[in-house]
Design an enzyme around this catalytic site. Structure first.
Site, PDB file in Angstrom:
ATOM      1  N   HIS A 100       0.886  -1.168   0.000  1.00 29.05           N
ATOM      2  CA  HIS A 100       0.000   0.000   0.000  1.00 29.05           C
ATOM      3  C   HIS A 100       0.927   1.223   0.000  1.00 29.05           C
ATOM      4  O   HIS A 100       2.007   1.175   0.593  1.00 29.05           O
ATOM      5  CB  HIS A 100      -0.837   0.117   1.275  1.00 29.05           C
ATOM      6  CG  HIS A 100      -1.749  -1.033   1.561  1.00 29.05           C
ATOM      7  ND1 HIS A 100      -1.343  -2.151   2.221  1.00 29.05           N
ATOM      8  CD2 HIS A 100      -3.086  -1.199   1.312  1.00 29.05           C
ATOM      9  CE1 HIS A 100      -2.374  -2.971   2.360  1.00 29.05           C
ATOM     10  NE2 HIS A 100      -3.439  -2.432   1.817  1.00 29.05           N
ATOM     11  N   ASP A 103       2.247   1.976   3.387  1.00 25.91           N
ATOM     12  CA  ASP A 103       3.215   1.069   4.039  1.00 25.91           C
ATOM     13  C   ASP A 103       4.632   1.500   3.702  1.00 25.91           C
ATOM     14  O   ASP A 103       5.525   1.435   4.537  1.00 25.91           O
ATOM     15  CB  ASP A 103       3.144  -0.379   3.524  1.00 25.91           C
ATOM     16  CG  ASP A 103       1.762  -0.949   3.436  1.00 25.91           C
ATOM     17  OD1 ASP A 103       0.937  -0.599   4.276  1.00 25.91           O
ATOM     18  OD2 ASP A 103       1.530  -1.763   2.520  1.00 25.91           O
ATOM     19  N   ASP A 295      -4.433 -13.821  -2.681  1.00 25.69           N
ATOM     20  CA  ASP A 295      -3.794 -13.458  -1.423  1.00 25.69           C
ATOM     21  C   ASP A 295      -3.816 -14.727  -0.580  1.00 25.69           C
ATOM     22  O   ASP A 295      -4.875 -15.207  -0.158  1.00 25.69           O
ATOM     23  CB  ASP A 295      -4.537 -12.304  -0.725  1.00 25.69           C
ATOM     24  CG  ASP A 295      -3.983 -10.952  -1.140  1.00 25.69           C
ATOM     25  OD1 ASP A 295      -3.175 -10.910  -2.092  1.00 25.69           O
ATOM     26  OD2 ASP A 295      -4.343  -9.933  -0.510  1.00 25.69           O
TER      27      ASP A 295
HETATM   28  C1  XUL Z   1      -7.537  -6.723   4.074  1.00 24.05           C
HETATM   29  C2  XUL Z   1      -6.634  -7.137   2.983  1.00 24.05           C
HETATM   30  C3  XUL Z   1      -5.784  -6.054   2.419  1.00 24.05           C
HETATM   31  C4  XUL Z   1      -5.636  -6.104   0.947  1.00 24.05           C
HETATM   32  C5  XUL Z   1      -4.894  -4.932   0.360  1.00 24.05           C
HETATM   33  O1  XUL Z   1      -8.227  -7.756   4.648  1.00 24.05           O
HETATM   34  O2  XUL Z   1      -6.577  -8.287   2.615  1.00 24.05           O
HETATM   35  O3  XUL Z   1      -4.543  -6.093   3.036  1.00 24.05           O
HETATM   36  O4  XUL Z   1      -4.986  -7.269   0.531  1.00 24.05           O
HETATM   37  O5  XUL Z   1      -5.475  -3.723   0.695  1.00 24.05           O
HETATM   38 CO    CO Z   2      -5.500  -9.201   1.064  1.00 23.28          CO
END
Ligand code: XUL
Ligand code: CO
Length: 436
Positions: A100, A103, A295
């Site tokens: 981000h 960050d 993710d």
């Molecule tokens: C929040 C999440 C975030 C996103 C990026 O739950 O997963 O960290 O991946 O904003």
């Molecule tokens: Co995420």
């Protein structure tokens, strides 16, 4: 200067190794289904949890020992963090990272100052990328931490907040482009509601779509070629997040003519919170051509919030890789470890144990999934299960030839449907266990 002097480059030592800081399965050049493990997984480390996570929770202060972090929001601290991060990525041997804006760079006292700080850190990141060959998987703007985003960003009731968020994303897109980012992510942040008494949902969704169109237009204008991704999550921080799951996201994108420009970034713990499995979310996105990236993490089935733990469950990674292989891979996406070490795992070395374990779990999941596919019994079973659609009345229905009158004539003549056969769930679960 080394920030992790006790750790060298993590080696691949094979399954019999007893070294906790070696890969037993992740062998980056090993070929699976004609592609290297490195290219299948496109591993990525996140800046936020790994370098900015403090271990604080609602009941207690930070616990993480991070000798390189002076705890200030200074530019010097952020520049030092760049060195720490690239030493970490290099020793782990991952090709990608994600961030981000807030960050990598602290927020200044004005938007102008924030932009200037971001430019400075981005230059340091670019230098490190060039030196190491490590690349940016995706960038994103933090539109949820600052109190101005209390009612959301693009869905705020306050038009000025929408404008601020747009200015921030414009800059973040420029920086992501400058760093060669292969994707740009929108996670909903505070885009949702706590209750409907005070919420004009239709208006908020219209604004969100307007925001995304502005992002698409600006990307075209500056020649940013990265893939836009939306990351579904059903709740937390709000009670209802607009991007609640893959189906809701795709419906939103389709309704607002945004589908050609977006894919999805599917996160395991978010799927769990939505009441789905990761496999479900990946398949749903995949069959619509919208599987962009993942993710990688896991939740805790006894806890109802986003615990963002490192994935070590081989059933989970096998199922995930089965879906990724089925849908032709991750394209410009990757396996991004949006995961954090537990508050109790506060030493720097725990960051290595966590990532090595997660990476190996994915490498092993990939190998198991490829073996299941090569064996063919699972796919043969599914093919056979639907074989009534391959000819006769099934083929007539699928091709659009048959109407209700035809179905009636067919069934009146036949009298009764063919007998059903067993779904064989237990047999198939046993089959999967033969590979684990
Ligand atoms: C929040 C999440 C975030 C996103 C990026 O739950 O997963 O960290 O991946 O904003
Ligand atoms: Co995420």
């Amino acid at each position: 200067m080394q920030y992790f002097p006790e750790v060298g480059k993590i080696p691949y030592e094979g399954p019999s190794s007893k070294n906790p800081l070696a890969y037993r399965y992740y062998n980056e050049n090993e070929m699976i289904e004609g592609k290297s493990m490195k290219d299948h997984l496109r591993l990525s480390v996140v800046y936020w949890h790994t370098f900015r996570g403090t271990g604080s929770d609602p009941f207690g202060a930070s616990t993480m020992i991070r000798p390189w972090d002076d705890g200030t929001n200074s530019v010097d601290n952020a520049i030092r963090m760049v060195d720490v991060a690239f030493e970490f990525f290099s020793k782990l041997g991952v090709p990608y990272y994600a961030f981000h804006d807030r960050d990598i760079a602290p927020e200044g006292n004005s938007l102008k100052e924030s932009h200037a700080i971001l430019d400075k850190i981005a230059a340091a990141l670019l230098a490190k990328q060039q030196q190491t060959g490590i690349k940016l998987l995706w960038g994103t703007a933090n539109l949820f931490s600052n109190p101005r985003f209390v009612h959301g960003a693009a869905t705020s009731c306050n038009a000025d907040v929408f404008a601020f968020a747009g200015a921030q994303v414009k800059k973040c897109l420029e920086v992501t482009k400058m760093l060669g980012g292969e994707n740009y992510v929108f996670w909903g942040g505070r885009e949702g509601y706590q209750n409907l008494y005070n919420t004009d949902m239709k208006r908020e969704l219209d604004h969100l779509a307007r925001f995304f169109h502005m992002a698409v237009d600006y990307a075209k204008k500056i020649g940013f070629k990265g893939q836009f991704l939306i990351e579904p999550k059903p709740k937390e921080p709000t009670k209802h997040q607009y991007d609640s799951d893959a189906a809701a996201c795709l419906n939103f994108l389709r309704s607002y003519d945004l589908l050609p420009y977006f894919k999805l970034n599917i996160e395991t713990n978010h799927a769990t919170l939505a009441g789905h499995t990761m496999m479900h979310e990946l398949d749903y996105a995949g069959f619509q051509g919208a599987l962009g990236s993942i993710d990688a993490n896991t939740g805790d089935l006894l806890l109802g919030w986003d615990t963002d733990q490192f994935p070590t469950d081989l059933y989970l990674t096998t199922q995930t890789m089965l879906m990724i292989l089925k849908h032709g891979g991750l394209g410009t996406g990757g396996v991004n470890f949006d995961a954090k070490v537990r508050r109790e795992s506060f030493e720097p070395i725990d960051l290595f144990h966590a990532h090595v374990g997660g990476i190996d779990a994915f490498a092993r999941g990939l190998k198991i999934a490829a073996a299941i596919r090569a064996d063919g019994r699972l796919s043969d079973f599914v093919k056979q299960r639907y074989s009534s659609w391959d000819s006769g009345i099934g083929a007539e229905i699928e091709s659009g030839k048959a109407d209700f009158a035809r179905l009636e004539a067919y069934m009146l003549e036949k009298g009764e449907a063919n007998a059903n056969t067993s779904g064989r769930q237990e047999m198939l679960e046993n089959l999967i266990n033969q590979f684990l």
